[in-house]
Design an enzyme around this catalytic site. Structure first.
Site, short mmCIF file in Angstrom:
data_model
loop_
_atom_site.label_atom_id
_atom_site.label_comp_id
_atom_site.label_asym_id
_atom_site.label_seq_id
_atom_site.Cartn_x
_atom_site.Cartn_y
_atom_site.Cartn_z
CB CYS A 1 40.15 -19.03 13.80
SG CYS A 1 39.16 -18.13 12.58
NE ARG A 2 37.63 -13.26 17.63
CZ ARG A 2 36.89 -12.41 16.91
NH1 ARG A 2 35.58 -12.41 17.02
NH2 ARG A 2 37.46 -11.56 16.08
#
Length: 103
Positions: free
Chosen positions: A65-66
């Site tokens: 993800c981020r």
């Protein structure tokens, strides 16, 4: 299982059953993603569960993800759903120093 980028990449590249899974939002995904990633937004609730359940449990999933927080949660969910091999990219795409694909 949490892996630092070096281990995540070396494992992924030598894995014939590897699938890269991006669990960010569609907007985040459209800002750039790791090559060959499929996008299933962890914040989509039941849609996320349904999409994950439709994946082949025989594959090995390299999840990001981020920052590594949502993907860690996604790996936990996948493990609960019977996926034995879900690997979280520590630091997420924010700390990624490999190629980022611009859609």
């Amino acid at each position: 299982m949490n892996l630092i980028q070096e281990d995540w990449v070396s494992k992924y590249k030598s894995d014939e059953k590897a699938v890269v899974l991006d669990v960010r939002t569609e907007d985040e995904f459209n800002e750039g993603f790791i090559a060959n990633a499929i996008n299933i937004d962890i914040h989509s609730g039941q849609e996320f569960i349904d999409a994950i359940e439709n994946l082949d449990k025989n594959n090995n999933y390299y999840v990001y993800c981020r920052s590594g927080m949502r993907s860690a949660k996604a790996c936990e969910i996948m493990n609960q759903l019977g996926f034995e091999n879900a690997y979280n990219l520590e630091g997420g795409i924010t700390e990624w120093d490999g190629e980022i694909i611009q859609p």
